[in-house]
Design a protein around this motif. Structure first.
Motif, PDB file in Angstrom:
ATOM      1  N   GLN A 165      46.419  45.914  31.483  1.00  0.00           N
ATOM      2  CA  GLN A 165      46.373  46.794  30.326  1.00  0.00           C
ATOM      3  C   GLN A 165      45.784  48.173  30.640  1.00  0.00           C
ATOM      4  O   GLN A 165      45.767  49.047  29.778  1.00  0.00           O
ATOM      5  CB  GLN A 165      45.563  46.141  29.207  1.00  0.00           C
ATOM      6  CG  GLN A 165      46.249  44.963  28.543  1.00  0.00           C
ATOM      7  CD  GLN A 165      47.494  45.372  27.777  1.00  0.00           C
ATOM      8  OE1 GLN A 165      47.569  46.450  27.213  1.00  0.00           O
ATOM      9  NE2 GLN A 165      48.498  44.501  27.781  1.00  0.00           N
ATOM     10  N   SER A 166      45.301  48.351  31.857  1.00  0.00           N
ATOM     11  CA  SER A 166      44.696  49.633  32.228  1.00  0.00           C
ATOM     12  C   SER A 166      45.762  50.697  32.468  1.00  0.00           C
ATOM     13  O   SER A 166      46.946  50.393  32.650  1.00  0.00           O
ATOM     14  CB  SER A 166      43.867  49.459  33.501  1.00  0.00           C
ATOM     15  OG  SER A 166      44.723  49.164  34.601  1.00  0.00           O
ATOM     16  N   THR A 167      45.328  51.954  32.486  1.00  0.00           N
ATOM     17  CA  THR A 167      46.222  53.039  32.889  1.00  0.00           C
ATOM     18  C   THR A 167      46.491  52.956  34.380  1.00  0.00           C
ATOM     19  O   THR A 167      47.634  52.997  34.847  1.00  0.00           O
ATOM     20  CB  THR A 167      45.599  54.403  32.549  1.00  0.00           C
ATOM     21  OG1 THR A 167      45.315  54.461  31.152  1.00  0.00           O
ATOM     22  CG2 THR A 167      46.541  55.546  32.923  1.00  0.00           C
ATOM     23  N   ASN A 168      45.413  52.854  35.144  1.00  0.00           N
ATOM     24  CA  ASN A 168      45.457  52.603  36.576  1.00  0.00           C
ATOM     25  C   ASN A 168      44.309  51.662  36.906  1.00  0.00           C
ATOM     26  O   ASN A 168      43.273  51.675  36.240  1.00  0.00           O
ATOM     27  CB  ASN A 168      45.295  53.893  37.394  1.00  0.00           C
ATOM     28  CG  ASN A 168      46.415  54.876  37.183  1.00  0.00           C
ATOM     29  OD1 ASN A 168      47.528  54.697  37.681  1.00  0.00           O
ATOM     30  ND2 ASN A 168      46.144  55.936  36.423  1.00  0.00           N
ATOM     31  N   ALA A 169      44.469  50.865  37.943  1.00  0.00           N
ATOM     32  CA  ALA A 169      43.394  49.963  38.347  1.00  0.00           C
ATOM     33  C   ALA A 169      43.315  49.881  39.861  1.00  0.00           C
ATOM     34  O   ALA A 169      44.321  50.018  40.565  1.00  0.00           O
ATOM     35  CB  ALA A 169      43.592  48.568  37.760  1.00  0.00           C
ATOM     36  N   TRP A 170      42.103  49.672  40.326  1.00  0.00           N
ATOM     37  CA  TRP A 170      41.827  49.499  41.751  1.00  0.00           C
ATOM     38  C   TRP A 170      41.027  48.205  41.881  1.00  0.00           C
ATOM     39  O   TRP A 170      39.954  48.068  41.267  1.00  0.00           O
ATOM     40  CB  TRP A 170      41.026  50.674  42.296  1.00  0.00           C
ATOM     41  CG  TRP A 170      41.788  51.965  42.363  1.00  0.00           C
ATOM     42  CD1 TRP A 170      42.366  52.535  43.460  1.00  0.00           C
ATOM     43  CD2 TRP A 170      42.044  52.887  41.280  1.00  0.00           C
ATOM     44  NE1 TRP A 170      42.981  53.725  43.143  1.00  0.00           N
ATOM     45  CE2 TRP A 170      42.796  53.969  41.809  1.00  0.00           C
ATOM     46  CE3 TRP A 170      41.736  52.884  39.913  1.00  0.00           C
ATOM     47  CZ2 TRP A 170      43.223  55.031  41.034  1.00  0.00           C
ATOM     48  CZ3 TRP A 170      42.167  53.945  39.131  1.00  0.00           C
ATOM     49  CH2 TRP A 170      42.894  55.013  39.683  1.00  0.00           C
ATOM     50  N   ALA A 171      41.537  47.253  42.662  1.00  0.00           N
ATOM     51  CA  ALA A 171      40.886  45.959  42.812  1.00  0.00           C
ATOM     52  C   ALA A 171      40.484  45.759  44.270  1.00  0.00           C
ATOM     53  O   ALA A 171      41.318  45.876  45.177  1.00  0.00           O
ATOM     54  CB  ALA A 171      41.812  44.838  42.371  1.00  0.00           C
ATOM     55  N   PHE A 172      39.205  45.450  44.478  1.00  0.00           N
ATOM     56  CA  PHE A 172      38.651  45.322  45.820  1.00  0.00           C
ATOM     57  C   PHE A 172      38.040  43.930  45.990  1.00  0.00           C
ATOM     58  O   PHE A 172      37.342  43.443  45.093  1.00  0.00           O
ATOM     59  CB  PHE A 172      37.544  46.354  46.050  1.00  0.00           C
ATOM     60  CG  PHE A 172      37.931  47.781  45.776  1.00  0.00           C
ATOM     61  CD1 PHE A 172      38.310  48.624  46.803  1.00  0.00           C
ATOM     62  CD2 PHE A 172      37.903  48.282  44.475  1.00  0.00           C
ATOM     63  CE1 PHE A 172      38.652  49.947  46.559  1.00  0.00           C
ATOM     64  CE2 PHE A 172      38.247  49.603  44.212  1.00  0.00           C
ATOM     65  CZ  PHE A 172      38.621  50.428  45.253  1.00  0.00           C
ATOM     66  N   GLY A 173      38.258  43.304  47.151  1.00  0.00           N
ATOM     67  CA  GLY A 173      37.572  42.044  47.383  1.00  0.00           C
ATOM     68  C   GLY A 173      38.356  41.047  48.190  1.00  0.00           C
ATOM     69  O   GLY A 173      39.166  41.404  49.054  1.00  0.00           O
ATOM     70  N   ALA A 174      38.138  39.778  47.875  1.00  0.00           N
ATOM     71  CA  ALA A 174      38.681  38.682  48.667  1.00  0.00           C
ATOM     72  C   ALA A 174      40.174  38.483  48.407  1.00  0.00           C
ATOM     73  O   ALA A 174      40.635  38.615  47.271  1.00  0.00           O
ATOM     74  CB  ALA A 174      37.933  37.392  48.354  1.00  0.00           C
ATOM     75  N   PRO A 175      40.928  38.125  49.453  1.00  0.00           N
ATOM     76  CA  PRO A 175      42.363  37.858  49.279  1.00  0.00           C
ATOM     77  C   PRO A 175      42.655  36.615  48.463  1.00  0.00           C
ATOM     78  O   PRO A 175      43.804  36.390  48.075  1.00  0.00           O
ATOM     79  CB  PRO A 175      42.858  37.707  50.727  1.00  0.00           C
ATOM     80  CG  PRO A 175      41.650  37.350  51.526  1.00  0.00           C
ATOM     81  CD  PRO A 175      40.500  38.057  50.863  1.00  0.00           C
ATOM     82  N   SER A 176      41.636  35.818  48.171  1.00  0.00           N
ATOM     83  CA  SER A 176      41.822  34.649  47.320  1.00  0.00           C
ATOM     84  C   SER A 176      41.682  34.971  45.840  1.00  0.00           C
ATOM     85  O   SER A 176      42.015  34.151  44.989  1.00  0.00           O
ATOM     86  CB  SER A 176      40.801  33.563  47.694  1.00  0.00           C
ATOM     87  OG  SER A 176      39.473  34.054  47.550  1.00  0.00           O
ATOM     88  N   VAL A 177      41.193  36.173  45.523  1.00  0.00           N
ATOM     89  CA  VAL A 177      40.952  36.551  44.123  1.00  0.00           C
ATOM     90  C   VAL A 177      41.769  37.763  43.702  1.00  0.00           C
ATOM     91  O   VAL A 177      42.436  37.747  42.654  1.00  0.00           O
ATOM     92  CB  VAL A 177      39.445  36.816  43.883  1.00  0.00           C
ATOM     93  CG1 VAL A 177      39.215  37.425  42.505  1.00  0.00           C
ATOM     94  CG2 VAL A 177      38.646  35.534  44.028  1.00  0.00           C
ATOM     95  N   VAL A 178      41.749  38.828  44.485  1.00  0.00           N
ATOM     96  CA  VAL A 178      42.380  40.086  44.089  1.00  0.00           C
ATOM     97  C   VAL A 178      43.854  39.936  43.703  1.00  0.00           C
ATOM     98  O   VAL A 178      44.285  40.467  42.662  1.00  0.00           O
ATOM     99  CB  VAL A 178      42.205  41.140  45.205  1.00  0.00           C
ATOM    100  CG1 VAL A 178      43.097  42.359  44.948  1.00  0.00           C
ATOM    101  CG2 VAL A 178      40.747  41.576  45.301  1.00  0.00           C
TER     102      VAL A 178
END
Length: 258
Positions: free
Chosen positions: A84-97
């Protein structure tokens, strides 16, 4: 509403008592006392990373059909904050992101190698959290013009998934020195991220922050059940749109009952 951007910091495996009662988190505790609102949030069993993140970002409890998928695939599609965001940046584990980024064009994903997701006691578990903080700072300093324009739009979301506490809790248990050393890494990282956002956006006061956890950790170094160590997690909210603490009259200042 006053915020242009939201930073969601999820300290995977962080217990509420550890975050609020020890000297490993002076910055987070100062924020709670002086800048924002805080409390104890309650995760629901099964206290695992996927259902915890679905509850945090989707606003509902995990669909039981996903249990059969090991919580690694979206058997039933659902809407969530990053979508629902305009833009998003997701950082972290390959099991979650990827659970919140795959197939969504406006969500950028930044993940470390799966080899770093190692729960061996000899490992430096805080390294994965440092990787996340470094990656966020690099994005905020990007020279790419189109990315800079995207960063300055309204309605942006930044998700920081920190796996170090979960790993160190499993390897050493949550009352061990290593667990609290990792808490200090998280606390220092939160302070660093605040400064990075202030610098990137000219300290415009339009950033809101949430610090919480998907689940905690039992005294045995495990999670999944309804043990209070697993279900009681920290919640601290501050920044744009969040009222600062209100001083209250202490009991010692009130009139005597007689």
């Amino acid at each position: 509403a006053p915020a242009k951007r939201l930073v969601v910091i999820v300290a995977d495996g962080a217990r509420a008592d550890a975050a609020f009662t020890r000297d490993s988190t002076p910055h987070i505790q100062k924020i709670a006392r002086e800048l924002g609102r805080w409390g104890v949030s309650h995760a629901r069993a099964p206290t695992e990373s996927r259902p915890g993140h679905v509850a945090l970002l989707g606003g509902f409890y995990e669909d039981p059909s996903n249990i059969m998928k090991g919580w690694q695939a979206n058997a039933v599609e659902f809407d969530h904050l990053l979508n629902q965001s305009t833009n998003a940046w997701a950082f972290g584990a390959p099991s979650v992101v990827p659970l919140f980024s795959d197939g969504i064009e406006h969500v950028r994903e930044f993940m470390y190698d799966e080899a770093l997701e190692d729960f061996a006691a000899a490992n430096d578990h805080g390294a994965v959290d440092t990787w996340v903080f470094d990656a966020v700072c690099d994005v905020l300093k990007t020279p790419n013009a189109s990315e800079v324009r995207a960063l300055h739009k309204d309605g942006n979301v930044f998700l920081l998934h920190l796996l170090g506490l979960d790993s160190s809790g499993h390897a050493h248990k949550p009352h061990a020195k290593e667990y609290f050393d990792n808490l200090k890494i998280v606390d220092d990282g939160v302070k660093r991220i605040e400064a990075a956002f202030a610098e990137a956006f000219d300290d415009d006061g339009k950033t809101a922050f949430i610090f919480t956890a998907d689940h905690g950790m039992s005294n045995k170094g495990a999670h999944g059940d309804g043990d209070p160590g697993c279900t009681e997690t920290p919640l601290v909210v501050w920044g744009a749109g969040v009222s600062e603490p209100v001083s209250k009259v202490s009991l010692s200042c009130r009139g005597s009952p007689d």
